[in-house]
Design a protein around this motif. Structure first.
Motif, PDB file in Angstrom:
ATOM      1  N   VAL A  32      89.691  44.225  75.516  1.00  0.00           N
ATOM      2  CA  VAL A  32      90.379  44.735  74.337  1.00  0.00           C
ATOM      3  C   VAL A  32      90.953  43.575  73.529  1.00  0.00           C
ATOM      4  O   VAL A  32      91.765  42.791  74.036  1.00  0.00           O
ATOM      5  N   ARG A  33      90.533  43.483  72.267  1.00  0.00           N
ATOM      6  CA  ARG A  33      91.043  42.427  71.400  1.00  0.00           C
ATOM      7  C   ARG A  33      92.485  42.696  71.004  1.00  0.00           C
ATOM      8  O   ARG A  33      92.861  43.838  70.727  1.00  0.00           O
ATOM      9  N   SER A  34      93.280  41.650  70.933  1.00  0.00           N
ATOM     10  CA  SER A  34      94.640  41.768  70.415  1.00  0.00           C
ATOM     11  C   SER A  34      94.587  41.962  68.909  1.00  0.00           C
ATOM     12  O   SER A  34      93.880  41.213  68.206  1.00  0.00           O
ATOM     13  N   PRO A  35      95.294  42.937  68.369  1.00  0.00           N
ATOM     14  CA  PRO A  35      95.249  43.194  66.921  1.00  0.00           C
ATOM     15  C   PRO A  35      95.609  41.950  66.118  1.00  0.00           C
ATOM     16  O   PRO A  35      96.570  41.242  66.429  1.00  0.00           O
ATOM     17  N   GLY A  36      94.810  41.687  65.111  1.00  0.00           N
ATOM     18  CA  GLY A  36      95.093  40.579  64.202  1.00  0.00           C
ATOM     19  C   GLY A  36      94.719  39.212  64.715  1.00  0.00           C
ATOM     20  O   GLY A  36      94.964  38.215  64.033  1.00  0.00           O
ATOM     21  N   ARG A  44      81.263  35.548  57.952  1.00  0.00           N
ATOM     22  CA  ARG A  44      80.912  36.944  57.712  1.00  0.00           C
ATOM     23  C   ARG A  44      82.178  37.737  57.403  1.00  0.00           C
ATOM     24  O   ARG A  44      83.127  37.711  58.175  1.00  0.00           O
ATOM     25  N   PRO A  45      82.229  38.429  56.292  1.00  0.00           N
ATOM     26  CA  PRO A  45      83.435  39.176  55.945  1.00  0.00           C
ATOM     27  C   PRO A  45      83.568  40.446  56.765  1.00  0.00           C
ATOM     28  O   PRO A  45      82.587  40.978  57.279  1.00  0.00           O
ATOM     29  N   GLY A  46      84.800  40.903  56.904  1.00  0.00           N
ATOM     30  CA  GLY A  46      85.023  42.250  57.430  1.00  0.00           C
ATOM     31  C   GLY A  46      85.459  42.309  58.869  1.00  0.00           C
ATOM     32  O   GLY A  46      86.378  43.049  59.209  1.00  0.00           O
ATOM     33  N   ASP A  47      84.818  41.550  59.750  1.00  0.00           N
ATOM     34  CA  ASP A  47      85.106  41.704  61.172  1.00  0.00           C
ATOM     35  C   ASP A  47      86.552  41.371  61.506  1.00  0.00           C
ATOM     36  O   ASP A  47      87.181  42.033  62.311  1.00  0.00           O
ATOM     37  N   ALA A  48      87.089  40.331  60.894  1.00  0.00           N
ATOM     38  CA  ALA A  48      88.441  39.909  61.227  1.00  0.00           C
ATOM     39  C   ALA A  48      89.478  40.950  60.826  1.00  0.00           C
ATOM     40  O   ALA A  48      90.578  40.989  61.376  1.00  0.00           O
ATOM     41  N   ALA A  49      89.131  41.785  59.882  1.00  0.00           N
ATOM     42  CA  ALA A  49      90.093  42.759  59.389  1.00  0.00           C
ATOM     43  C   ALA A  49      90.092  44.055  60.195  1.00  0.00           C
ATOM     44  O   ALA A  49      90.919  44.923  59.971  1.00  0.00           O
ATOM     45  N   ARG A  50      89.148  44.184  61.139  1.00  0.00           N
ATOM     46  CA  ARG A  50      89.024  45.456  61.833  1.00  0.00           C
ATOM     47  C   ARG A  50      90.087  45.662  62.903  1.00  0.00           C
ATOM     48  O   ARG A  50      90.250  46.759  63.412  1.00  0.00           O
ATOM     49  N   GLY A  51      90.744  44.571  63.289  1.00  0.00           N
ATOM     50  CA  GLY A  51      91.785  44.720  64.301  1.00  0.00           C
ATOM     51  C   GLY A  51      91.204  44.865  65.685  1.00  0.00           C
ATOM     52  O   GLY A  51      90.232  44.229  66.041  1.00  0.00           O
ATOM     53  N   THR A  52      91.794  45.731  66.508  1.00  0.00           N
ATOM     54  CA  THR A  52      91.416  45.876  67.900  1.00  0.00           C
ATOM     55  C   THR A  52      89.992  46.411  68.046  1.00  0.00           C
ATOM     56  O   THR A  52      89.600  47.362  67.392  1.00  0.00           O
ATOM     57  N   ALA A  53      89.209  45.771  68.908  1.00  0.00           N
ATOM     58  CA  ALA A  53      87.865  46.227  69.257  1.00  0.00           C
ATOM     59  C   ALA A  53      87.735  46.169  70.765  1.00  0.00           C
ATOM     60  O   ALA A  53      88.488  45.469  71.437  1.00  0.00           O
ATOM     61  N   GLN A  54      86.784  46.917  71.311  1.00  0.00           N
ATOM     62  CA  GLN A  54      86.644  46.981  72.756  1.00  0.00           C
ATOM     63  C   GLN A  54      85.199  46.770  73.161  1.00  0.00           C
ATOM     64  O   GLN A  54      84.268  47.145  72.455  1.00  0.00           O
ATOM     65  N   ARG A 179      74.118  37.245  64.679  1.00  0.00           N
ATOM     66  CA  ARG A 179      74.969  36.464  63.770  1.00  0.00           C
ATOM     67  C   ARG A 179      76.433  36.420  64.210  1.00  0.00           C
ATOM     68  O   ARG A 179      77.246  35.763  63.556  1.00  0.00           O
ATOM     69  N   ALA A 180      76.780  37.112  65.275  1.00  0.00           N
ATOM     70  CA  ALA A 180      78.182  37.152  65.712  1.00  0.00           C
ATOM     71  C   ALA A 180      78.712  35.753  65.998  1.00  0.00           C
ATOM     72  O   ALA A 180      78.040  34.932  66.631  1.00  0.00           O
ATOM     73  N   ASP A 181      79.906  35.489  65.519  1.00  0.00           N
ATOM     74  CA  ASP A 181      80.565  34.202  65.793  1.00  0.00           C
ATOM     75  C   ASP A 181      82.060  34.392  65.585  1.00  0.00           C
ATOM     76  O   ASP A 181      82.610  34.068  64.532  1.00  0.00           O
ATOM     77  N   VAL A 182      82.720  34.958  66.585  1.00  0.00           N
ATOM     78  CA  VAL A 182      84.140  35.264  66.482  1.00  0.00           C
ATOM     79  C   VAL A 182      84.886  34.771  67.712  1.00  0.00           C
ATOM     80  O   VAL A 182      84.333  34.693  68.809  1.00  0.00           O
ATOM     81  N   ALA A 183      86.129  34.415  67.499  1.00  0.00           N
ATOM     82  CA  ALA A 183      87.045  34.084  68.590  1.00  0.00           C
ATOM     83  C   ALA A 183      88.270  34.973  68.443  1.00  0.00           C
ATOM     84  O   ALA A 183      88.625  35.374  67.326  1.00  0.00           O
ATOM     85  N   TYR A 184      88.898  35.305  69.546  1.00  0.00           N
ATOM     86  CA  TYR A 184      90.047  36.200  69.500  1.00  0.00           C
ATOM     87  C   TYR A 184      90.820  36.116  70.799  1.00  0.00           C
ATOM     88  O   TYR A 184      90.357  35.519  71.790  1.00  0.00           O
ATOM     89  N   ASP A 185      92.003  36.701  70.798  1.00  0.00           N
ATOM     90  CA  ASP A 185      92.783  36.875  72.015  1.00  0.00           C
ATOM     91  C   ASP A 185      92.497  38.269  72.561  1.00  0.00           C
ATOM     92  O   ASP A 185      92.286  39.208  71.792  1.00  0.00           O
TER      93      ASP A 185
END
Length: 238
Positions: A32-36, A44-54, A179-185
């Motif tokens: 579970v991603r930490s919101p924000g 790529r626009p959009g993904d960072a704004a979606r908040g929590t993902a699982q 194309r995914a390339d994201v980092a998160y807590d």
């Protein structure tokens, strides 16, 4: 054997230890991603704004025998270092093929399970100093989403390549989205809602991996798919 410990927070550890519980009972887990906290790296626009993902994990698969897709990653290998090995199915597969092999994992429970099964596994992080066999491994594996370890794929593949022999390679299983390339807590949460401590993680697809490889002085030498999964082989750029 335990090597010098890296103090950074790691996958599924701390808190209520849901990962350790699931390993013993073969349960389901959610990442579970930490919101924000999502940080886009590929523009790529959009993904960072979606908040929590699982994302869901079936831990039983990590405890089962290596499947046909798994085995493609060690074809022609002379020796295998499995980074984030879990209960060490890939170590078992390599040993069964008569290869020198070692697994490394931060989970004390996963390491204990592997050692109890007679498999060569050490407790620790790939970022720890003094990994056994540094500079001699022919193939280093980053499977099951383990390109996310530490939340910095460039640093991870650079470190993984440093344990290889001169003709070695890093084999990475990439995210389904090329194309995914994201980092998160994130936290690991089990079916009863028990959560781990928060740790850094990342997701990298096939197209994005080339950028991280180049930044680490590597290149993608081979890409293949098996059973709906995608793998890339990284070698030193020449």
């Amino acid at each position: 054997m335990t090597i010098a410990s890296d103090p950074r927070p790691t996958f599924g550890s701390g808190g209520a230890e849901p990962y350790a519980r699931a390993l013993r009972r073969e349960g389901l887990l959610q990442l579970v991603r930490s919101p924000g906290s999502t940080r886009e790296r590929g523009g790529r626009p959009g993904d960072a704004a979606r908040g929590t993902a699982q994302a869901a994990f079936d831990v039983a698969r990590w405890s089962a025998d290596a499947d046909a897709a798994d085995l493609t990653t060690i074809d022609d290998a002379r020796s295998v270092l499995d980074i984030g090995c879990g209960p060490a199915r890939m170590v078992r597969a390599a040993v069964d093929r008569g290869l020198d092999a070692l697994g490394v994992d931060v989970s004390v429970t996963a390491v204990a399970m592997a050692v109890d099964a007679g498999l060569p596994v050490v407790a620790g992080s790939v970022f720890d100093a003094g990994l056994p066999g540094e500079g001699s491994w022919h193939v280093a594996l980053l499977l099951d989403g383990n390109i996310g370890i530490g939340g910095d794929p460039t640093a991870l593949v650079r470190r993984a390549s440093s344990v290889l022999s001169t003709d070695g390679s890093v084999v990475v299983e990439t995210a389904p989205d090329a194309r995914a390339d994201v980092a998160y807590d994130a936290q690991v949460v089990d079916e009863q809602g028990r959560a781990s401590a928060t740790f850094p993680w990342a997701e990298v697809g096939r197209e994005a991996l080339g950028r991280h490889a180049a930044a680490a002085g590597l290149r993608v030498a081979q890409t293949w798919s098996a059973s709906g999964r995608t793998f890339c082989r990284l070698v030193t750029a020449r």
